[in-house]
Write an enzyme that holds these catalytic residues in place. Structure first.
Site, PDB file in Angstrom:
ATOM      1  N   HIS A  83     -11.633   1.653 -14.863  1.00 13.47           N
ATOM      2  CA  HIS A  83     -12.756   2.437 -14.325  1.00 13.47           C
ATOM      3  C   HIS A  83     -13.115   2.117 -12.880  1.00 13.47           C
ATOM      4  O   HIS A  83     -13.899   2.839 -12.274  1.00 13.47           O
ATOM      5  CB  HIS A  83     -14.013   2.260 -15.180  1.00 13.47           C
ATOM      6  CG  HIS A  83     -14.723   0.950 -14.950  1.00 13.47           C
ATOM      7  ND1 HIS A  83     -14.286  -0.234 -15.491  1.00 13.47           N
ATOM      8  CD2 HIS A  83     -15.812   0.643 -14.215  1.00 13.47           C
ATOM      9  CE1 HIS A  83     -15.081  -1.209 -15.119  1.00 13.47           C
ATOM     10  NE2 HIS A  83     -16.021  -0.719 -14.332  1.00 13.47           N
TER      11      HIS A  83
HETATM   12  C1  UD1 Z   1     -20.674   1.340 -12.141  1.00 15.16           C
HETATM   13  C2  UD1 Z   1     -20.682   0.208 -11.118  1.00 15.16           C
HETATM   14  C3  UD1 Z   1     -19.475  -0.690 -11.365  1.00 15.16           C
HETATM   15  C4  UD1 Z   1     -19.440  -1.171 -12.815  1.00 15.16           C
HETATM   16  C5  UD1 Z   1     -19.540   0.009 -13.772  1.00 15.16           C
HETATM   17  C6  UD1 Z   1     -19.675  -0.492 -15.180  1.00 15.16           C
HETATM   18  C7  UD1 Z   1     -21.620   0.814  -8.904  1.00 15.16           C
HETATM   19  C8  UD1 Z   1     -21.288   1.164  -7.516  1.00 15.16           C
HETATM   20  N1  UD1 Z   1     -20.553   0.722  -9.752  1.00 15.16           N
HETATM   21  O1  UD1 Z   1     -19.505   2.091 -11.928  1.00 15.16           O
HETATM   22  O2  UD1 Z   1     -19.555  -1.827 -10.522  1.00 15.16           O
HETATM   23  O3  UD1 Z   1     -18.231  -1.856 -13.019  1.00 15.16           O
HETATM   24  O4  UD1 Z   1     -20.705   0.796 -13.445  1.00 15.16           O
HETATM   25  O5  UD1 Z   1     -19.229   0.439 -16.117  1.00 15.16           O
HETATM   26  O6  UD1 Z   1     -22.762   0.617  -9.232  1.00 15.16           O
HETATM   27  N2  UD1 Z   1     -20.747   8.864 -15.836  1.00 15.16           N
HETATM   28  C9  UD1 Z   1     -21.020   9.641 -16.935  1.00 15.16           C
HETATM   29  N3  UD1 Z   1     -21.932   9.159 -17.814  1.00 15.16           N
HETATM   30  C10 UD1 Z   1     -22.591   7.979 -17.671  1.00 15.16           C
HETATM   31  C11 UD1 Z   1     -22.297   7.216 -16.528  1.00 15.16           C
HETATM   32  C12 UD1 Z   1     -21.369   7.670 -15.617  1.00 15.16           C
HETATM   33  O7  UD1 Z   1     -20.469  10.714 -17.127  1.00 15.16           O
HETATM   34  O8  UD1 Z   1     -23.407   7.615 -18.532  1.00 15.16           O
HETATM   35  C13 UD1 Z   1     -19.701   9.375 -14.876  1.00 15.16           C
HETATM   36  C14 UD1 Z   1     -20.274  10.322 -13.831  1.00 15.16           C
HETATM   37  O9  UD1 Z   1     -19.287  11.270 -13.557  1.00 15.16           O
HETATM   38  C15 UD1 Z   1     -20.446   9.403 -12.641  1.00 15.16           C
HETATM   39  C16 UD1 Z   1     -19.293   8.431 -12.795  1.00 15.16           C
HETATM   40  O10 UD1 Z   1     -19.153   8.253 -14.198  1.00 15.16           O
HETATM   41  O11 UD1 Z   1     -20.400  10.089 -11.420  1.00 15.16           O
HETATM   42  C17 UD1 Z   1     -19.505   7.102 -12.125  1.00 15.16           C
HETATM   43  O12 UD1 Z   1     -20.723   6.490 -12.569  1.00 15.16           O
HETATM   44  P1  UD1 Z   1     -21.456   5.382 -11.628  1.00 15.16           P
HETATM   45  O13 UD1 Z   1     -22.569   4.774 -12.389  1.00 15.16           O
HETATM   46  O14 UD1 Z   1     -21.722   5.943 -10.294  1.00 15.16           O
HETATM   47  O15 UD1 Z   1     -20.334   4.318 -11.401  1.00 15.16           O
HETATM   48  P2  UD1 Z   1     -19.375   3.583 -12.432  1.00 15.16           P
HETATM   49  O16 UD1 Z   1     -17.986   3.987 -12.132  1.00 15.16           O
HETATM   50  O17 UD1 Z   1     -19.891   3.754 -13.808  1.00 15.16           O
HETATM   51  N1  UDP Z   2     -17.494  -2.494 -22.996  1.00 12.61           N
HETATM   52  C1  UDP Z   2     -17.956  -1.878 -24.147  1.00 12.61           C
HETATM   53  N2  UDP Z   2     -17.354  -0.710 -24.540  1.00 12.61           N
HETATM   54  C2  UDP Z   2     -16.314  -0.159 -23.872  1.00 12.61           C
HETATM   55  C3  UDP Z   2     -15.849  -0.802 -22.704  1.00 12.61           C
HETATM   56  C4  UDP Z   2     -16.461  -1.961 -22.285  1.00 12.61           C
HETATM   57  O1  UDP Z   2     -18.885  -2.364 -24.786  1.00 12.61           O
HETATM   58  O2  UDP Z   2     -15.826   0.913 -24.286  1.00 12.61           O
HETATM   59  C5  UDP Z   2     -18.145  -3.742 -22.553  1.00 12.61           C
HETATM   60  C6  UDP Z   2     -17.215  -4.910 -22.383  1.00 12.61           C
HETATM   61  O3  UDP Z   2     -17.024  -5.573 -23.614  1.00 12.61           O
HETATM   62  C7  UDP Z   2     -17.972  -5.750 -21.369  1.00 12.61           C
HETATM   63  C8  UDP Z   2     -18.646  -4.722 -20.506  1.00 12.61           C
HETATM   64  O4  UDP Z   2     -18.678  -3.516 -21.258  1.00 12.61           O
HETATM   65  O5  UDP Z   2     -18.970  -6.536 -22.002  1.00 12.61           O
HETATM   66  C9  UDP Z   2     -17.881  -4.524 -19.227  1.00 12.61           C
HETATM   67  O6  UDP Z   2     -18.382  -3.421 -18.569  1.00 12.61           O
HETATM   68  P1  UDP Z   2     -17.496  -2.532 -17.593  1.00 12.61           P
HETATM   69  O7  UDP Z   2     -16.064  -2.784 -17.837  1.00 12.61           O
HETATM   70  O8  UDP Z   2     -17.997  -1.141 -17.722  1.00 12.61           O
HETATM   71  O9  UDP Z   2     -17.967  -3.036 -16.165  1.00 12.61           O
HETATM   72  P2  UDP Z   2     -17.630  -4.306 -15.242  1.00 12.61           P
HETATM   73  O10 UDP Z   2     -17.735  -5.527 -16.069  1.00 12.61           O
HETATM   74  O11 UDP Z   2     -16.271  -4.081 -14.650  1.00 12.61           O
HETATM   75  O12 UDP Z   2     -18.667  -4.222 -14.177  1.00 12.61           O
END
Ligand code: UD1
Ligand code: UDP
Length: 351
Positions: free
Chosen positions: A203
């Site tokens: 992601h």
């Molecule tokens: C964010 C964090 C990243 C973290 C990740 C955890 C920032 C800059 N990035 O990335 O560091 O590792 O969360 O998972 O803060 N979306 C949905 N539904 C949701 C959430 C997101 O559809 O509930 C989709 C949307 O298209 C959105 C995209 O995911 O534009 C990205 O979501 P965003 O929260 O901006 O960043 P993440 O990639 O989730």
């Molecule tokens: N996680 C979860 N369900 C999923 C994928 C990840 O519960 O389908 C949990 C995972 O076990 C960990 C956390 O989400 O505790 C990590 O989050 P993510 O990978 O979204 O973000 P990052 O740690 O890279 O910021």
């Protein structure tokens, strides 16, 4: 103390689950959910199954470009902080919610507490790196999970208010593993047996927003000989569709994001983890499962140094080679504390 906590993204819910339970025995907590993550399987499921207290405020910010999202959170958190006037603000990790919360509080002269302080990838093209560096420089209390994190802060001249308390994700993992054994049926649901599959997550922006990197990664994943389970982050799902890369996932068991109990069950029973997640790299180590990290660098350098995590970047050949041949040593020294990082954090706040 009255502490306002800002959370918004999936890994922050898991960290808050471990910390709030302990924090609330000594302090009053006001929980602010920014709404950065909002799908039920990216947010609500964690509150339910991990018994995270209901947020006092849900700002409902949603998705957006960095400036718009960070700005909207900043504006609304400021309103809440003015209303609540807490003694301190607590943030976790390195998301846009983290930075916006820290910035709002520091301008109001409210001390910032940063849990997961001091992590560095030294790659400023990652949004997370910018968020971390700025948050650390705005913080009065900096709780570091590892010795490397403490050293990183020292190198930037931050020494006051720095504590090494261990990793609160380790607390969460240890606390929930037994519960997961009781409650999770994910292996049966997916028709999987233990140690017969590879678990993959993708992601991070540096991979998903670069079509060449994403294509290389998906090509590698599509050629893995064992079954691959991929709980697909909504960001990645959207981009795979936009780029028309779905055919590379035909052989992969693509599932919706799962709850934490199912996730740690999948992790514990996987042969190997293949990921670009920060949290998943650590959980691989907690679970004693070899980790292949599809990034050029990691903040969790200790896991690489002790031989349990291999960095492959987005290189198709290196990913496939690691899936086939990467074998960690027998020794798995303690890196992330003893599962009581949240207690150590609360004790340090009293000093
Ligand atoms: C964010 C964090 C990243 C973290 C990740 C955890 C920032 C800059 N990035 O990335 O560091 O590792 O969360 O998972 O803060 N979306 C949905 N539904 C949701 C959430 C997101 O559809 O509930 C989709 C949307 O298209 C959105 C995209 O995911 O534009 C990205 O979501 P965003 O929260 O901006 O960043 P993440 O990639 O989730
Ligand atoms: N996680 C979860 N369900 C999923 C994928 C990840 O519960 O389908 C949990 C995972 O076990 C960990 C956390 O989400 O505790 C990590 O989050 P993510 O990978 O979204 O973000 P990052 O740690 O890279 O910021």
């Amino acid at each position: 103390m009255k502490i306002a906590t800002v959370i918004g993204a999936r890994p922050q819910f898991i960290k808050a689950a471990a910390v709030s339970r302990v924090l609330r025995t000594q302090h009053q907590e006001i929980l602010i959910h920014t709404g950065q993550h909002y799908d039920a399987n990216m947010s609500e499921i964690f509150f339910e199954e991990l018994h995270i207290p209901r947020p006092d405020y849900n700002l409902g910010i949603g998705s957006g470009r960095h400036g718009a999202q960070t700005g909207a959170i900043l504006e609304q958190v400021e309103e809440v902080l003015i209303t609540e006037n807490p003694d301190a603000l607590l943030v976790y990790g390195d998301t846009n919610s983290t930075l916006a919360g820290a910035l709002a509080a520091s301008k109001l002269h409210i001390p910032v507490i940063h849990i997961e302080a001091g992590l560095r990838s030294f790659n400023r093209r990652m949004p997370e790196e910018i968020n971390r560096v700025l948050t650390d420089h705005l913080s009065s209390w900096l709780f570091c999970p590892t010795e490397t994190a403490v050293k990183n802060l020292t190198a930037e001249g931050i020494t006051a208010g720095v504590y090494k308390n261990g990793d609160v994700m380790n607390d969460a993992f240890l606390y929930n593993l037994e519960l997961a054994k009781e409650k999770s049926n994910i292996l049966q649901t997916l028709g999987l047996t233990s140690k017969s599959f590879i678990l993959c997550t993708i992601h991070r922006a540096e991979n998903t927003d670069d079509p060449t990197r994403l294509t290389q990664i998906l090509k590698a994943v599509s050629q893995i000989s064992q079954p691959v389970v991929l709980p697909l982050h909504p960001r990645t799902r959207k981009i795979v569709q936009e780029l028309g890369l779905n055919s590379l996932l035909e052989q992969v068991k693509v599932i919706e994001p799962v709850g934490y109990l199912d996730m740690i069950t999948l992790e514990a029973h996987a042969l190997k983890l293949v990921t670009d997640s920060g949290g998943v790299q650590k959980e691989a180590y907690f679970a004693g499962v070899p980790c292949i990290t599809m990034r050029d660098e990691t903040e969790w350098v200790e896991t690489v140094e002790v031989g349990w995590n291999r960095l492959t970047g987005a290189d198709e050949g290196k990913i496939l080679d690691a899936v086939e041949s990467f074998t960690p040593p027998d020794d798995r020294p303690s890196i992330f504390g003893d599962g009581h990082a949240a207690e150590q954090f609360v004790t340090a706040l009293e000093r």
